[in-house]
Design a protein around this motif. Structure first.
Motif, PDB file in Angstrom:
ATOM      1  N   PHE A   1     -35.537   9.347  19.086  1.00 21.64           N
ATOM      2  CA  PHE A   1     -36.467   8.409  19.721  1.00 21.64           C
ATOM      3  C   PHE A   1     -36.053   6.985  19.371  1.00 21.64           C
ATOM      4  CE2 PHE A   1     -38.266   9.419  15.583  1.00 21.64           C
ATOM      5  CZ  PHE A   1     -38.627   8.176  15.066  1.00 21.64           C
TER       6      PHE A   1
ATOM      7  N   ARG B   1     -37.758   2.897  19.057  1.00 16.15           N
ATOM      8  CA  ARG B   1     -39.023   2.162  18.954  1.00 16.15           C
ATOM      9  C   ARG B   1     -38.756   0.690  18.662  1.00 16.15           C
ATOM     10  NH1 ARG B   1     -42.646   6.272  15.169  1.00 16.15           N
ATOM     11  NH2 ARG B   1     -42.911   7.901  16.734  1.00 16.15           N
ATOM     12  N   ASP B   2     -39.696  -0.148  19.096  1.00 18.84           N
ATOM     13  CA  ASP B   2     -39.689  -1.577  18.772  1.00 18.84           C
ATOM     14  C   ASP B   2     -40.732  -1.837  17.693  1.00 18.84           C
ATOM     15  OD1 ASP B   2     -37.773  -2.248  20.750  1.00 18.84           O
ATOM     16  OD2 ASP B   2     -39.344  -2.230  22.276  1.00 18.84           O
ATOM     17  N   PHE B   3     -40.384  -2.670  16.703  1.00 18.84           N
ATOM     18  CA  PHE B   3     -41.305  -3.005  15.626  1.00 18.84           C
ATOM     19  C   PHE B   3     -41.367  -4.513  15.445  1.00 18.84           C
ATOM     20  CE2 PHE B   3     -39.797   1.246  14.578  1.00 18.84           C
ATOM     21  CZ  PHE B   3     -40.965   1.908  14.242  1.00 18.84           C
TER      22      PHE B   3
ATOM     23  N   THR C   1     -35.456  -3.253  16.869  1.00 18.09           N
ATOM     24  CA  THR C   1     -35.463  -2.034  17.675  1.00 18.09           C
ATOM     25  C   THR C   1     -34.653  -0.988  16.931  1.00 18.09           C
ATOM     26  OG1 THR C   1     -35.593  -3.278  19.750  1.00 18.09           O
ATOM     27  CG2 THR C   1     -34.847  -0.997  19.893  1.00 18.09           C
ATOM     28  N   THR C   2     -35.242   0.177  16.747  1.00 16.11           N
ATOM     29  CA  THR C   2     -34.553   1.239  16.012  1.00 16.11           C
ATOM     30  C   THR C   2     -34.280   2.429  16.917  1.00 16.11           C
ATOM     31  OG1 THR C   2     -36.604   2.323  15.286  1.00 16.11           O
ATOM     32  CG2 THR C   2     -35.727   0.567  13.889  1.00 16.11           C
ATOM     33  N   SER C   3     -33.214   3.131  16.596  1.00 17.80           N
ATOM     34  CA  SER C   3     -32.913   4.420  17.195  1.00 17.80           C
ATOM     35  C   SER C   3     -32.869   5.424  16.052  1.00 17.80           C
ATOM     36  CB  SER C   3     -31.565   4.395  17.916  1.00 17.80           C
ATOM     37  OG  SER C   3     -31.569   3.452  18.967  1.00 17.80           O
TER      38      SER C   3
END
Length: 250
Positions: A8, A10-12, A69-71
């Motif tokens: 997944f 996500r933006d943090f 942004t992480t993957s």
């Protein structure tokens, strides 16, 4: 039955330190911005093109100094071998980055992975587990004692200033000689060497944050000489700041 592995993104937004602990082996990548990770008395910076491999059940501290942004890819223990260490940060190769992107096709869901997906996740694990055997040097000791952690915190707050070691010692209530001994015992390096490394790590974050020039970043982290900054950066990372920033791009 839940999938053996899934991915997944996500933006943090910026956030203070918090504990992360999951029941799966966790491959964490930053595709924009940078994260700070801490475990077992060591702190790492995780910019783009780097990854952290975290063993299942291993608690770590994560802080977010800038939008990121992480993957992420998670593996059930048993689907892969245990990671070579509880937490490792390392450089991703183009092959590993491509496999992370391909794995994004399979988010968390019920049911087993199809054969093709199993082969892709398996290939990613094989590649990244091997990369994790060559950790990145972009790390700095976090300290164990309250006095040393306080000294590191003050140093981090004032990286861009001409901070004197005696001022740091006074701030934490120790004689300079006593604080110097703490650095040798807990960090295995002097305060000056720690300061130099912290400045490079902050520069890594700044390089990942935007498009400010290398000269601007050098001055922001406390270097008045661009050549001295480039030398310190190359000593730690093996690359110039410009070349290092180029590795963030696909």
């Amino acid at each position: 039955m839940r999938r053996e592995a899934f991915a997944f993104a996500r933006d943090f937004e910026p956030a203070p330190p918090s504990e992360l602990c999951v029941g799966r082996h966790y491959l964490l990548c930053a595709s924009r911005g940078a994260l700070r990770l801490e475990a077992h008395g060591t702190s790492w910076v995780l910019p783009p093109a780097r990854a952290a491999l975290i063993a299942a059940g291993e608690p770590i501290q994560v802080s977010i100094p800038q939008p990121v942004t992480t993957s992420s890819v998670l593996f059930v223990p048993g689907f892969t071998p245990d990671p070579p260490a509880p937490l490792t940060v390392f450089d991703l190769t183009p092959l590993a980055r491509g496999l992370v992107t391909e794995c994004a096709e399979w988010p968390e869901a019920e049911g087993l992975l199809p054969p093709y997906a199993r082969s892709i996740f398996g290939a990613l694990a094989a590649v990244t587990w091997r990369l994790a055997e060559r950790p990145s040097p972009v790390a700095v000791p976090a300290g164990r004692s309250p006095e040393l952690r306080g000294a590191l915190a003050l140093t981090a707050e004032r990286l861009g200033e001409d901070l004197a070691f005696e001022e740091v010692a006074h701030h934490v209530g120790l004689a300079p000689r006593s604080l110097a001994r703490r650095f040798e015992e807990e960090c295995q390096m002097t305060w000056r060497a720690t300061l130099r490394r912290m400045r490079v790590l902050r520069a890594v974050e700044e390089l990942a944050a935007g498009e400010d020039s290398v000269t601007t970043i050098a001055h922001r982290v406390g270097y008045t000489s661009l050549s001295a900054f480039n030398a310190a950066f190359r000593d730690l990372t093996g690359r110039t700041p410009t070349d290092y920033r180029a590795t963030f791009r696909p």
